[in-house]
Design an enzyme around this catalytic site. Structure first.
Site, PDB file in Angstrom:
ATOM      1  N   GLY A 388       0.834  -1.195   0.000  1.00 39.77           N
ATOM      2  CA  GLY A 388       0.000   0.000   0.000  1.00 39.77           C
ATOM      3  C   GLY A 388       0.865   1.238   0.000  1.00 39.77           C
ATOM      4  N   PRO A 389       0.259   2.420   0.054  1.00 38.39           N
ATOM      5  CA  PRO A 389       1.015   3.678   0.001  1.00 38.39           C
ATOM      6  C   PRO A 389       1.901   3.862   1.236  1.00 38.39           C
ATOM      7  CG  PRO A 389      -1.354   4.034  -0.319  1.00 38.39           C
ATOM      8  CD  PRO A 389      -1.191   2.638   0.162  1.00 38.39           C
ATOM      9  N   PRO A 390       2.903   4.742   1.147  1.00 40.68           N
ATOM     10  CA  PRO A 390       3.749   5.015   2.323  1.00 40.68           C
ATOM     11  C   PRO A 390       2.940   5.671   3.440  1.00 40.68           C
ATOM     12  CG  PRO A 390       4.735   5.870   0.292  1.00 40.68           C
ATOM     13  CD  PRO A 390       3.349   5.475  -0.051  1.00 40.68           C
ATOM     14  N   GLY A 391       3.381   5.436   4.676  1.00 40.72           N
ATOM     15  CA  GLY A 391       2.784   6.120   5.819  1.00 40.72           C
ATOM     16  C   GLY A 391       1.486   5.529   6.309  1.00 40.72           C
ATOM     17  N   GLY A 393       1.333   2.574   7.996  1.00 38.02           N
ATOM     18  CA  GLY A 393       1.575   1.759   9.190  1.00 38.02           C
ATOM     19  C   GLY A 393       1.990   0.335   8.912  1.00 38.02           C
ATOM     20  N   LYS A 394       2.520   0.057   7.721  1.00 40.67           N
ATOM     21  CA  LYS A 394       2.891  -1.328   7.378  1.00 40.67           C
ATOM     22  C   LYS A 394       4.061  -1.818   8.229  1.00 40.67           C
ATOM     23  CE  LYS A 394       3.633  -0.325   3.054  1.00 40.67           C
ATOM     24  NZ  LYS A 394       3.323   1.112   3.124  1.00 40.67           N
ATOM     25  N   THR A 395       5.122  -0.993   8.305  1.00 39.74           N
ATOM     26  CA  THR A 395       6.314  -1.426   9.044  1.00 39.74           C
ATOM     27  C   THR A 395       6.058  -1.501  10.548  1.00 39.74           C
ATOM     28  OG1 THR A 395       7.682  -0.380   7.344  1.00 39.74           O
ATOM     29  CG2 THR A 395       8.754  -0.937   9.429  1.00 39.74           C
ATOM     30  N   SER A 711      -5.532   4.149 -17.400  1.00 37.47           N
ATOM     31  CA  SER A 711      -6.773   4.433 -16.667  1.00 37.47           C
ATOM     32  C   SER A 711      -7.375   5.798 -17.002  1.00 37.47           C
ATOM     33  CB  SER A 711      -6.545   4.317 -15.161  1.00 37.47           C
ATOM     34  OG  SER A 711      -5.629   5.291 -14.727  1.00 37.47           O
ATOM     35  N   LYS A 754      -8.139   5.478  -5.311  1.00 37.43           N
ATOM     36  CA  LYS A 754      -8.771   6.486  -6.171  1.00 37.43           C
ATOM     37  C   LYS A 754     -10.044   7.039  -5.530  1.00 37.43           C
ATOM     38  CE  LYS A 754      -6.885   4.587 -10.469  1.00 37.43           C
ATOM     39  NZ  LYS A 754      -7.174   3.894 -11.730  1.00 37.43           N
TER      40      LYS A 754
END
Length: 814
Positions: A388-391, A393-395, A711, A754
């Site tokens: 997913g996008p940065p920031g 909370g993945k890490t 797209s 989107k």
């Protein structure tokens, strides 16, 4: 006072800058002895040396009293009294802390050192004795009396023989000792004054301060010479003992035994020194450590075999150190050592909910894994990939999962990794060989079942040093990683109980085979409401704590947080939001620190004062007053975004220009849209001659940003139809979808991101491909509130929905 034991030999010879400090001649000595001794002298105590008459030494002054004394004396007569301290640890010596017999000295030069200390070069003149201390502040001064040396017939055969013996022994010491420069022998040979030779050698002997003081206090020059000779004999004996140790193992040595006897030499030296670990000690220590490990039969056999190999090696060869490092790693790895999992599912859910707001799919998968593990304890760990996008909370999610499971946590960043050996390690035969980062982190975790975060797995690179993505296949394959082979370890290591969690921003960059081995979980962006809640629960308390403030020092309400989210951030995650909140907290911290009055409860006006005017208005939907301007939806590596497609007509011959830093695929979409309109001009109510009389220019703003992908096809189609018909596009409408020459609309990806971008821009209606309906059904209803979706499968449906019958203001006559 601290003394630097500079090589006095060098100082007696040459000063590097300019001045020559000559060796003391008999005439100089006679002149020095005839000098009148002052009645009072400033007294300079030295910590760890003794100054002898005629000898030049450098002294580094550290105490304030010493610095003041040197400064005053250098500006005056340059004559001082130098005595040694009885105990070098005494910081502020008094009369009881110094030896009363010392040497009158003359300051030759004062140097300011780069570290701020003062170094003074002094030369001893004659001996004196402290009679009475006059002052102790700012430095010690005293009345002194001269102490004459007793000099018998210096031309007697006995005295001359003693002097000759001192010279010979000094030359022997210089020749035998590797630490004394050979130029010292030149200085010894050129000393003409017998008394200076005695003092010079006494000063440079390796003696304690107490022993040197005893030499200085001997009044009879002949007796002092004999005492110096005695100490030199001891020095010679020490050097001979050292040489004996070195030569003892060289006797009766042949070529085959040479390496063995070198080892014996080292052992002999260690015995003489009284300690030091031997090869036998190393092997015994490794054997004890090996007994405590939970090796399998195969691993224990391999360890014992490698230990025997080390035992047979000569400790002096390079391979011994390599083998020692290898066995150190082997016994440091947590073979068969597993932490006990905590199966309290409610507690695990609380921890996950406490640390992260939203992310329900990830939390559900972790709880499912815990539930199955509770029922079947030998289950292999899942290999998850959070993308997913940065920031978002993945890490940080990895730490929460580790706490929920009760496991240790390790993280390995893969961004920019281009060497396969970073994963698999180097063969131990190479110089500087090391294990791979996987095993290093397992060693760091101290357990064989940690939560192992593989950060930025989509940023792995290829190079001539191998493909790290391919090396990761074995690590992340549940059927293979129970025997992970590291080139350095040379034996399989079980990684099957490790819980791997990979993170990525773009799945398209991940090796297909690697992607196939992982369970993909989409960590999409947050809505405005979710960001406000995350800021309230996590970001604001964290920043207050980091800046040393309490909750009562700053209050940010939901409306103010929403203003910061909408006006100052443009992202799917919350990283930029965290920075903006940090600025607000610093505003309060500065006011408190400077004792300025400030508003604890933050208002919109204060936000604009601290953060400046809102900067993200370009994300907002623009009006539909201009023909050919349509809002599209795009997916980027940092989440969803809206983009505007603009088109205009100008008189020409039917050419089409495309600008805005577009990629090949996006340009092809514009060509397809124009050709489709030409083919169906009658349906859209457009005259054929229009295409020959006018040029078309399509532009996508923010030209500095590269854009590509299919797209935007439906958006370009709508823009051109609106342009040629001069009709308005439906208000608050956005769209995304790929188009074909047959007039079909195809599905695209990144739908959730989107939709979030559309909500941020206050869009009310969205046109999507019919096949994207399933993507909408997977999204939580909270994300869809306030949006109306139109699902289409044909390009004509797009125009029917998007383009109204109403003409734009100031419509062109075409």
């Amino acid at each position: 006072m601290r003394d630097s034991e500079f090589d006095n030999l060098a100082l007696q010879g040459i000063n590097e800058e300019a001045e020559l400090i000559p060796l003391l001649s008999p005439e100089d000595e006679e002149e020095m002895n005839n000098e009148q001794l002052p009645e009072t002298l400033p007294i300079l105590p030295l910590r760890n040396t003794v100054l002898f008459p005629g000898v030049v030494v450098p002294i580094t002054a550290g105490r304030d009293a010493s610095i003041n004394l040197i400064k005053d004396a250098n500006n005056g007569s340059k004559v001082i009294g130098v005595v040694s301290q009885k105990d070098e640890e005494t910081e502020n010596p008094g009369i009881d802390d110094i030896n009363t017999l010392g040497t009158v000295a003359r300051i030759l030069r004062v140097l300011k050192m780069p570290d701020g200390n003062t170094t003074v070069i002094i030369q001893g003149k004659k001996r004196f004795e402290v009679a009475e201390i006059l002052t102790e502040k700012p430095y010690m001064t005293a009345t002194v009396r001269e102490t004459k040396e007793v000099r018998e017939d210096q031309n007697s055969e006995e005295f001359l023989a003693i002097i000759e013996s001192i010279k010979e022994m000094a030359l022997k010491v210089i020749a035998e000792s590797p630490n004394i420069p050979s130029e010292a022998s030149f200085a010894i040979k050129n000393i003409e004054s017998n008394s200076f030779l005695i003092n010079f050698v006494s000063s440079n002997l390796r003696l304690t301060v107490k022993e040197k003081q005893k030499l200085l206090e001997i009044e009879n020059l002949k007796d002092r010479a004999l005492a110096t000779l005695k100490y030199m004999n001891v020095e010679i004996q020490k050097l001979k003992l050292k040489n004996d140790i070195q030569s003892r193992v060289r006797t009766d040595m042949d070529r085959q035994q040479r390496e063995y006897f070198l080892h014996q030499q080292m052992r002999t030296i260690q015995e003489e020194l009284g300690g030091g670990a031997t090869a036998e000690d190393d092997i015994a220590e490794l054997r004890i450590q090996g007994k405590t490990k939970k090796f399998t039969k195969k691993e224990r056999e391999h360890f014992n075999k490698e230990l025997v190999k080390m035992q047979r090696m000569n400790p002096q060869v390079a391979e011994y150190a390599i083998q020692r490092n290898y066995l150190d790693l082997f016994v440091s790895l947590p073979w068969g050592n597993y932490s006990k999992d905590k199966f309290d599912l409610k507690r695990a859910q609380k921890i996950l909910d406490r640390d992260h707001y939203g992310l329900e799919d990830v939390k559900r998968r972790i709880i499912e894994y815990l539930a199955v593990l509770k029922l079947r304890n030998d289950m292999k760990s899942p290999i998850l990939c959070l993308y997913g996008p940065p920031g978002t909370g993945k890490t940080s999610l990895g730490k929460s999962i580790a706490e929920a499971l009760g496991r240790s946590y390790v993280r390995m960043s893969l961004g920019g990794l281009r060497d396969e050996s970073e994963i698999r390690g180097h063969r131990k035969t190479y110089i500087g060989a090391m294990p791979g980062r996987v095993l290093k982190n397992i060693k760091k975790a101290e357990f064989s079942n940690p939560v192992f975060v593989l950060d930025e797995i989509d940023k792995l690179s290829n190079s001539h040093q191998g493909d790290p993505s391919s090396a990761m296949l074995e690590v992340l394959d549940p059927e293979q990683n129970n025997e992970f082979y590291d080139n350095f370890l040379e034996i399989g290591y079980d990684l099957s109980k490790v819980m791997f969690i990979a993170t990525a921003n773009n799945l398209g960059n991940i090796h297909p085979a690697l992607r196939d081995r992982m369970e993909i979980i989409n960590v999409s962006g947050y809505t405005i409401e979710e960001k406000v809640e995350i800021a309230k629960r996590h970001l604001l308390p964290k920043q207050l704590k980091e800046h040393g403030l309490n909750a009562k020092d700053l209050k940010l309400g939901k409306p103010q947080l929403e203003k910061i989210v909408e006006g100052y951030t443009r992202e799917s995650g919350v990283r930029s939001l965290d920075k903006q909140i940090a600025k607000m907290v610093r505003y309060a911290a500065k006011s408190i620190a400077t004792e300025e009055a400030y508003e604890v409860k933050i208002t919109n006006e204060i936000i604009e004062t601290v953060l400046g005017p809102a900067r993200m208005e370009r994300d907002k939907y623009e009006n539909n007053d201009v023909a050919g301007v349509v809002t599209g939806l795009a997916w980027t590596s940092v989440g969803g975004d809206i983009l505007f497609i603009e088109s205009i007509l100008s008189k020409g011959k039917g050419a089409m220009n495309i600008t805005g830093n577009l990629g090949k695929v996006m340009k092809e979409s514009a060509t397809i849209a124009l050709e489709y309109i030409k083919s169906n001009a009658e349906y859209f109510g457009i005259k054929d001659e229009v295409f020959e009389k006018y040029n078309v220019h399509i532009h996508v703003p923010e030209g500095a940003t590269p854009k590509d992908g299919p797209s935007a096809g439906v958006t370009m189609l709508t823009s051109l139809v609106s342009l040629f018909t001069q009709r308005k596009v439906k208000k608050s409408l956005a769209m995304t979808g790929e188009i074909t020459l047959r007039g079909k609309v195809l599905p695209v990806g990144g739908i959730k991101e989107k939709i979030l971008a559309a909500k941020r821009a206050r869009i009310k209606e969205i046109i999507l491909c019919e096949e994207n309906r399933r993507d909408i059904l997977e999204i939580k209803e909270d994300y869809l509130k306030g949006l109306t979706f139109h699902y289409v499968s044909d390009m004509s449906e797009v125009i029917d929905i998007a383009v109204t019958k109403q003409k734009v203001k100031n419509a062109k006559k075409i």
